[in-house]
Design a protein around this motif. Structure first.
Motif, PDB file in Angstrom:
ATOM      1  N   SER A 145     -33.116   2.711  21.175  1.00 25.57           N
ATOM      2  CA  SER A 145     -32.358   3.910  20.833  1.00 25.57           C
ATOM      3  C   SER A 145     -32.015   3.954  19.211  1.00 25.57           C
ATOM      4  CB  SER A 145     -31.277   4.285  21.672  1.00 25.57           C
ATOM      5  OG  SER A 145     -31.628   4.101  22.699  1.00 25.57           O
ATOM      6  N   THR A 146     -31.598   2.857  18.755  1.00 27.59           N
ATOM      7  CA  THR A 146     -31.278   2.748  17.108  1.00 27.59           C
ATOM      8  C   THR A 146     -32.572   2.837  16.420  1.00 27.59           C
ATOM      9  OG1 THR A 146     -29.490   1.445  17.872  1.00 27.59           O
ATOM     10  CG2 THR A 146     -29.907   1.106  15.495  1.00 27.59           C
ATOM     11  N   ALA A 147     -33.763   2.197  16.802  1.00 26.33           N
ATOM     12  CA  ALA A 147     -34.959   2.226  16.179  1.00 26.33           C
ATOM     13  C   ALA A 147     -35.519   3.418  16.307  1.00 26.33           C
ATOM     14  CB  ALA A 147     -35.855   1.134  16.784  1.00 26.33           C
ATOM     15  N   VAL A 148     -35.387   4.220  17.214  1.00 24.99           N
ATOM     16  CA  VAL A 148     -35.829   5.545  17.379  1.00 24.99           C
ATOM     17  C   VAL A 148     -35.163   6.425  16.113  1.00 24.99           C
ATOM     18  CG1 VAL A 148     -35.903   7.743  18.687  1.00 24.99           C
ATOM     19  CG2 VAL A 148     -36.666   5.587  19.756  1.00 24.99           C
ATOM     20  N   ALA A 149     -33.768   6.300  16.261  1.00 27.12           N
ATOM     21  CA  ALA A 149     -33.168   7.023  15.298  1.00 27.12           C
ATOM     22  C   ALA A 149     -33.504   6.793  14.027  1.00 27.12           C
ATOM     23  CB  ALA A 149     -31.435   6.760  15.620  1.00 27.12           C
ATOM     24  N   ARG A 150     -33.774   5.580  13.599  1.00 24.54           N
ATOM     25  CA  ARG A 150     -33.946   5.181  12.428  1.00 24.54           C
ATOM     26  C   ARG A 150     -35.284   5.582  12.004  1.00 24.54           C
ATOM     27  NH1 ARG A 150     -33.140   0.274  12.814  1.00 24.54           N
ATOM     28  NH2 ARG A 150     -35.193  -0.668  13.372  1.00 24.54           N
ATOM     29  N   ARG A 151     -36.246   5.891  12.767  1.00 25.17           N
ATOM     30  CA  ARG A 151     -37.650   6.104  12.775  1.00 25.17           C
ATOM     31  C   ARG A 151     -37.635   7.811  12.467  1.00 25.17           C
ATOM     32  NH1 ARG A 151     -41.901   3.053  11.465  1.00 25.17           N
ATOM     33  NH2 ARG A 151     -43.128   5.109  11.443  1.00 25.17           N
ATOM     34  N   ILE A 182     -45.372 -15.079  23.886  1.00 22.84           N
ATOM     35  CA  ILE A 182     -45.268 -13.574  24.309  1.00 22.84           C
ATOM     36  C   ILE A 182     -44.724 -12.831  22.976  1.00 22.84           C
ATOM     37  CG2 ILE A 182     -43.578 -11.962  25.537  1.00 22.84           C
ATOM     38  CD1 ILE A 182     -43.203 -13.909  27.575  1.00 22.84           C
ATOM     39  N   ARG A 183     -45.385 -11.515  22.710  1.00 15.73           N
ATOM     40  CA  ARG A 183     -45.052 -10.951  21.716  1.00 15.73           C
ATOM     41  C   ARG A 183     -44.547  -9.461  22.019  1.00 15.73           C
ATOM     42  NH1 ARG A 183     -48.847  -8.213  18.581  1.00 15.73           N
ATOM     43  NH2 ARG A 183     -50.600  -9.295  19.378  1.00 15.73           N
ATOM     44  N   VAL A 184     -43.791  -8.599  21.260  1.00 14.40           N
ATOM     45  CA  VAL A 184     -43.419  -7.351  21.638  1.00 14.40           C
ATOM     46  C   VAL A 184     -43.883  -6.369  20.542  1.00 14.40           C
ATOM     47  CG1 VAL A 184     -41.304  -5.911  22.077  1.00 14.40           C
ATOM     48  CG2 VAL A 184     -41.205  -8.439  22.893  1.00 14.40           C
ATOM     49  N   VAL A 185     -44.638  -5.477  20.742  1.00 11.12           N
ATOM     50  CA  VAL A 185     -44.767  -4.288  20.007  1.00 11.12           C
ATOM     51  C   VAL A 185     -43.809  -3.278  20.147  1.00 11.12           C
ATOM     52  CG1 VAL A 185     -47.206  -5.046  19.988  1.00 11.12           C
ATOM     53  CG2 VAL A 185     -46.503  -3.263  21.428  1.00 11.12           C
ATOM     54  N   PRO A 186     -43.585  -2.506  19.019  1.00 14.29           N
ATOM     55  CA  PRO A 186     -42.605  -1.299  19.143  1.00 14.29           C
ATOM     56  C   PRO A 186     -43.137   0.068  19.526  1.00 14.29           C
ATOM     57  CG  PRO A 186     -43.403  -1.646  16.797  1.00 14.29           C
ATOM     58  CD  PRO A 186     -44.120  -2.602  17.464  1.00 14.29           C
ATOM     59  N   THR A 187     -42.226   0.652  20.395  1.00 18.52           N
ATOM     60  CA  THR A 187     -42.644   2.023  20.575  1.00 18.52           C
ATOM     61  C   THR A 187     -41.513   3.050  19.948  1.00 18.52           C
ATOM     62  OG1 THR A 187     -41.003   1.740  22.653  1.00 18.52           O
ATOM     63  CG2 THR A 187     -43.389   1.295  23.031  1.00 18.52           C
ATOM     64  N   ALA A 188     -40.976   2.657  19.345  1.00 13.40           N
ATOM     65  CA  ALA A 188     -39.829   3.593  18.389  1.00 13.40           C
ATOM     66  C   ALA A 188     -40.635   4.653  17.760  1.00 13.40           C
ATOM     67  CB  ALA A 188     -38.941   2.659  17.669  1.00 13.40           C
ATOM     68  N   PRO A 189     -41.829   3.951  16.923  1.00 17.64           N
ATOM     69  CA  PRO A 189     -42.594   5.091  16.150  1.00 17.64           C
ATOM     70  C   PRO A 189     -43.000   6.489  16.900  1.00 17.64           C
ATOM     71  CG  PRO A 189     -43.278   2.713  15.299  1.00 17.64           C
ATOM     72  CD  PRO A 189     -42.244   2.759  16.729  1.00 17.64           C
ATOM     73  N   ILE A 190     -43.547   6.092  18.188  1.00 16.52           N
ATOM     74  CA  ILE A 190     -44.184   7.007  18.904  1.00 16.52           C
ATOM     75  C   ILE A 190     -43.194   7.931  19.718  1.00 16.52           C
ATOM     76  CG2 ILE A 190     -44.798   5.509  21.033  1.00 16.52           C
ATOM     77  CD1 ILE A 190     -47.366   7.023  21.205  1.00 16.52           C
ATOM     78  N   PHE A 191     -42.176   7.280  20.169  1.00 17.75           N
ATOM     79  CA  PHE A 191     -40.953   8.106  20.803  1.00 17.75           C
ATOM     80  C   PHE A 191     -40.174   9.055  19.470  1.00 17.75           C
ATOM     81  CE2 PHE A 191     -41.222   5.294  24.512  1.00 17.75           C
ATOM     82  CZ  PHE A 191     -41.263   5.920  25.446  1.00 17.75           C
ATOM     83  N   ALA A 192     -40.143   8.637  18.591  1.00 17.78           N
ATOM     84  CA  ALA A 192     -39.483   9.088  17.497  1.00 17.78           C
ATOM     85  C   ALA A 192     -40.270  10.586  17.257  1.00 17.78           C
ATOM     86  CB  ALA A 192     -39.211   8.515  16.273  1.00 17.78           C
ATOM     87  N   GLN A 193     -41.809  10.405  17.062  1.00 19.48           N
ATOM     88  CA  GLN A 193     -42.511  11.535  16.568  1.00 19.48           C
ATOM     89  C   GLN A 193     -42.470  12.421  17.785  1.00 19.48           C
ATOM     90  OE1 GLN A 193     -43.864  11.931  13.431  1.00 19.48           O
ATOM     91  NE2 GLN A 193     -43.857  14.048  14.329  1.00 19.48           N
ATOM     92  N   ALA A 194     -42.697  11.839  18.955  1.00 15.19           N
ATOM     93  CA  ALA A 194     -42.819  12.708  20.312  1.00 15.19           C
ATOM     94  C   ALA A 194     -41.298  13.630  20.230  1.00 15.19           C
ATOM     95  CB  ALA A 194     -42.925  11.908  21.644  1.00 15.19           C
TER      96      ALA A 194
END
Length: 337
Positions: free
Chosen positions: A19-25, A297-309
């Motif tokens: 949520s914080t990452a989405v707000a930042r993006r 195990i590696r984690v890729v972010p979804t904040a960029p696509i959710f923020a734009q959506a």
């Protein structure tokens, strides 16, 4: 219709990091600071959920960010109670951003006298006052039809395609996309098409739930860098067995790209001790400390696509445009630079 009010975000406790990452993006995309709404989401001593919003939301376009991951029931109730709070506070519109939609695996009756829980949850969400849902990689596409409100279903495959093109750029001609079962062929084919790779299938037969009787590989995987694609990794038992089988069939190495890393029970231990060279998951579910510390195990972010959506929904523009490389690549430019 042009947007009038500002988009406002509120978060439950399921994935505050996302949520914080989405707000930042969103702040970066808009060139104006976007903060999470100041609210209190907590539990009484008997575990009843209580929500209090500390700022005015009257007439605002509200977005609740809350995956219904483990503990699924608690996080679902948080979502419903936040929605009710916003509705009673006169919010103009309420959109539920549910990166991981729990209960999605209960999308049909597999035998007599069983529920269709995904439909029940869809009804609860709509009756709570939520007017739109934004999610990612629903376990079954038909779940969108369970809702009597609009549902925007984002896909992880465009993000995975960018990641694969970056990390396998020197050996893309050796990559083979693998579906871990017949039901996931459409998802695997979509990714294979994006990276121009061949497709293989692991055919598994179960005698009873949780137990695999037989697995075979359809397709030539010898000397290939196999990439297993799926939407959910729960206990990772099937995933690990599929990787072992591919190696037995002559694969050079095996990787996996999974949208929702549920990773319950012995999952992390199984993955770290497996023949898989890497497992890539998204952050739709808050990764545990064990997941973050796992070497493969590696984690890729979804904040960029959710923020734009979210911005597209708020502005009344297309969400499906985010499925195209030309639109998505700039959002992840800094991540893969």
């Amino acid at each position: 219709m042009p947007a009038i009010n500002e988009p406002k975000l509120i978060s439950g406790n399921a994935n505050l990091t996302l949520s914080t990452a989405v707000a930042r993006r969103m702040s970066i995309h808009r060139g104006a600071k976007v903060d999470l709404v100041n609210a209190r989401v907590e539990r009484f001593n008997d575990q009843e959920i209580f929500v209090e919003i500390h700022e005015n939301v009257r007439g605002e376009d509200m977005f609740i960010i809350q995956p219904t991951s483990n503990p699924a029931n608690d996080n679902l109730m948080e979502l419903l109670i936040i929605a009710d709070t916003l509705r009673r506070s006169s919010a103009a519109r309420i959109t539920a951003v549910i990166p991981y939609f729990g209960y999605a695996r209960q999308d049909r009756r597999t035998k007599a006298r069983t529920p269709i829980s995904a439909k029940l949850v869809a009804n609860m969400i709509a009756h709570a006052g939520i007017e739109r849902v934004l999610t990612m990689d629903l376990h079954a596409a038909q779940i969108q039809g369970f809702f009597d409100i609009p549902v925007d279903n984002l896909y992880a495959s465009p993000i995975f395609a960018l990641d694969i093109k970056h990390h396998f750029r020197d050996c893309l001609d050796e990559v083979m996309v693998v579906s871990p079962d017949v039901g996931g062929v459409a998802r695997a084919r979509e990714l294979a098409k994006r990276i121009n790779a061949p497709l293989s299938i692991v055919d598994k037969r179960r005698e009873k739930p949780g137990e695999i009787a037989e697995m075979t590989v359809i397709g030539e995987v010898k000397d290939k860098r196999c990439i297993i694609i799926d939407d959910i990794a729960d206990t990772a038992g099937t995933l690990v067995k599929a990787a072992e089988l591919l190696m037995e069939y002559g694969a050079k190495e095996v990787h996996a790209y999974i949208t929702h890393g549920v990773m319950s029970g012995p999952a992390v231990e199984r993955v770290t001790g497996s023949v898989m060279k890497s497992l890539v998951i998204t952050d739709t579910i808050e990764p545990t400390a064990a997941v973050r510390s796992a070497a493969n195990i590696r984690v890729v972010p979804t904040a960029p696509i959710f923020a734009q959506a979210i911005l597209n929904i708020w502005g009344g523009t297309s969400v499906s445009s985010l499925f195209e490389d030309a639109t998505l690549e700039p959002l992840y430019e800094t991540h893969y630079s």
